[in-house]
Design an enzyme around this catalytic site. Structure first.
Site, PDB file in Angstrom:
ATOM      1  N   LYS A  49       0.827  -1.218   0.000  1.00 36.93           N
ATOM      2  CA  LYS A  49       0.000   0.000   0.000  1.00 36.93           C
ATOM      3  C   LYS A  49       0.862   1.269   0.000  1.00 36.93           C
ATOM      4  CE  LYS A  49      -2.577  -0.817   3.675  1.00 36.93           C
ATOM      5  NZ  LYS A  49      -2.089  -2.148   4.105  1.00 36.93           N
ATOM      6  N   ARG A  63      12.262  -5.015  11.696  1.00 36.76           N
ATOM      7  CA  ARG A  63      11.312  -4.253  12.511  1.00 36.76           C
ATOM      8  C   ARG A  63      10.565  -5.231  13.408  1.00 36.76           C
ATOM      9  NH1 ARG A  63       7.506  -0.501   8.772  1.00 36.76           N
ATOM     10  NH2 ARG A  63       5.930  -1.583   9.969  1.00 36.76           N
ATOM     11  N   ARG A  75      -9.647   1.036   9.199  1.00 38.15           N
ATOM     12  CA  ARG A  75      -9.287  -0.367   9.379  1.00 38.15           C
ATOM     13  C   ARG A  75     -10.383  -1.142  10.114  1.00 38.15           C
ATOM     14  NH1 ARG A  75      -3.321   0.239   9.099  1.00 38.15           N
ATOM     15  NH2 ARG A  75      -2.240  -1.736   9.424  1.00 38.15           N
ATOM     16  N   ARG A 123      -1.040  -9.775  12.734  1.00 40.19           N
ATOM     17  CA  ARG A 123      -1.527  -8.650  11.917  1.00 40.19           C
ATOM     18  C   ARG A 123      -2.466  -9.155  10.825  1.00 40.19           C
ATOM     19  NH1 ARG A 123       3.486  -5.050  10.157  1.00 40.19           N
ATOM     20  NH2 ARG A 123       1.901  -3.513   9.668  1.00 40.19           N
ATOM     21  N   ARG A 178      11.800  -8.905   5.310  1.00 41.49           N
ATOM     22  CA  ARG A 178      12.151  -7.496   5.174  1.00 41.49           C
ATOM     23  C   ARG A 178      13.200  -7.105   6.212  1.00 41.49           C
ATOM     24  NH1 ARG A 178       6.852  -3.970   4.311  1.00 41.49           N
ATOM     25  NH2 ARG A 178       6.602  -4.180   6.555  1.00 41.49           N
TER      26      ARG A 178
HETATM   27  P1  AMP Z   1       0.782   0.061   9.161  1.00 41.70           P
HETATM   28  O1  AMP Z   1       2.116   0.678   8.947  1.00 41.70           O
HETATM   29  O2  AMP Z   1      -0.338   0.736   8.391  1.00 41.70           O
HETATM   30  O3  AMP Z   1       0.763  -1.437   8.946  1.00 41.70           O
HETATM   31  O4  AMP Z   1       0.408   0.307  10.703  1.00 41.70           O
HETATM   32  C1  AMP Z   1       1.239  -0.159  11.751  1.00 41.70           C
HETATM   33  C2  AMP Z   1       0.408  -0.362  13.009  1.00 41.70           C
HETATM   34  O5  AMP Z   1      -0.221   0.875  13.409  1.00 41.70           O
HETATM   35  C3  AMP Z   1      -0.754  -1.347  12.856  1.00 41.70           C
HETATM   36  O6  AMP Z   1      -0.348  -2.698  13.025  1.00 41.70           O
HETATM   37  C4  AMP Z   1      -1.695  -0.869  13.983  1.00 41.70           C
HETATM   38  O7  AMP Z   1      -1.240  -1.305  15.249  1.00 41.70           O
HETATM   39  C5  AMP Z   1      -1.524   0.641  13.936  1.00 41.70           C
HETATM   40  N1  AMP Z   1      -2.526   1.259  13.022  1.00 41.70           N
HETATM   41  C6  AMP Z   1      -2.292   1.865  11.826  1.00 41.70           C
HETATM   42  N2  AMP Z   1      -3.424   2.307  11.286  1.00 41.70           N
HETATM   43  C7  AMP Z   1      -4.426   1.995  12.148  1.00 41.70           C
HETATM   44  C8  AMP Z   1      -5.840   2.145  12.134  1.00 41.70           C
HETATM   45  N3  AMP Z   1      -6.476   2.739  11.103  1.00 41.70           N
HETATM   46  N4  AMP Z   1      -6.544   1.690  13.190  1.00 41.70           N
HETATM   47  C9  AMP Z   1      -5.924   1.096  14.239  1.00 41.70           C
HETATM   48  N5  AMP Z   1      -4.600   0.886  14.313  1.00 41.70           N
HETATM   49  C10 AMP Z   1      -3.835   1.323  13.267  1.00 41.70           C
END
Ligand code: AMP
Length: 220
Positions: free
Chosen positions: A13, A159, A87, A170, A126
């Site tokens: 994304k 990470r 989400r 996840r 990664r």
């Molecule tokens: P991402 O980089 O988008 O995968 O986000 C990393 C982490 O941030 C996710 O695993 C969630 O813990 C948190 N996060 C990001 N976006 C959201 C969202 N819209 N709602 C809840 N938690 C989020």
């Protein structure tokens, strides 16, 4: 244009959003990036978000909805691409409500579809440079010297949220809480408003499919 890009973690994304915002001059709003900035700056929000993020769960809706409403209020009139938000169905409904107050709505949803096993292989392989942020992959994008950043010689790290256990969590979170958002938009926008994109292929092929849908939207 107001676009939502959906898809599991590891579907690409972030990469695709950058390409969309360059082509259509939109603002890229990534909830994950904003949360990481909040953590780096040790804000109250960043501290509250830490444990959820590190375990692969979701940060509570009320915190996220407020954070994203603030970010969206600063978007240019050309529009934005939302990456990682909404989400949950509740976040999507709250987003619709706050856009409606400003006389706006989401125009289209791009839904990246990718096999879970491919996601796990991409994410757990990664490695990133803690100094310059460069990202590598142990099989698909190797550094010149194993484990060392090409740019600055720093030892690469994994990470914490790319470990196998957290990735599995996840993905589980995605299927349980985020997949229903696709149906939410199919109901609220109608099926043509949601575009399924096959994201198993390489990044350029995925970009071509997305541009095709968005160009059609711009012309209509
Ligand atoms: P991402 O980089 O988008 O995968 O986000 C990393 C982490 O941030 C996710 O695993 C969630 O813990 C948190 N996060 C990001 N976006 C959201 C969202 N819209 N709602 C809840 N938690 C989020």
């Amino acid at each position: 244009m107001r676009i939502v890009l959906l898809g599991p973690p590891g579907a690409g994304k972030g990469t695709q959003c950058k390409r969309i915002v360059d082509r259509y001059s939109l603002l890229h709003l990534s909830s994950g990036d904003i949360l990481r900035e909040q953590r780096a700056a040790s804000t109250e929000l960043g501290k509250k978000a830490k444990s959820y993020m590190d375990s692969g769960g979701l940060v509570p809706d009320d915190l996220i909805v407020e954070m994203m409403a603030d970010a969206i209020s600063e978007a240019p009139s050309a529009g934005f691409v939302l990456d990682g938000f909404p989400r949950t169905v509740n976040q999507a409904a709250e987003l619709d409500n706050s856009l409606a107050l400003a006389g706006q709505k989401i125009d289209t949803v791009l839904n990246l579809k990718i096999d879970d096993q491919l996601v796990a292989q991409r994410m757990t392989g990664r490695r990133s440079c803690p100094k310059c942020g460069a990202v590598y992959h142990i099989e698909n994008l190797k550094p010149e010297v194993k484990g060392i950043c090409d740019n600055d010689g720093t030892r690469l790290i994994q990470r914490p949220d790319d470990s196998l256990e957290v990735v599995a969590n996840r993905l589980k979170t995605y299927h349980r809480q985020t997949e229903p958002v696709v149906d939410y938009y199919k109901t609220s926008l109608g099926s043509p408003g949601v575009c399924d994109i096959d994201a198993d292929g390489d990044a350029d092929a995925v970009t071509a499919l997305m541009f095709e849908s968005l160009d059609a939207l711009v012309k209509s």
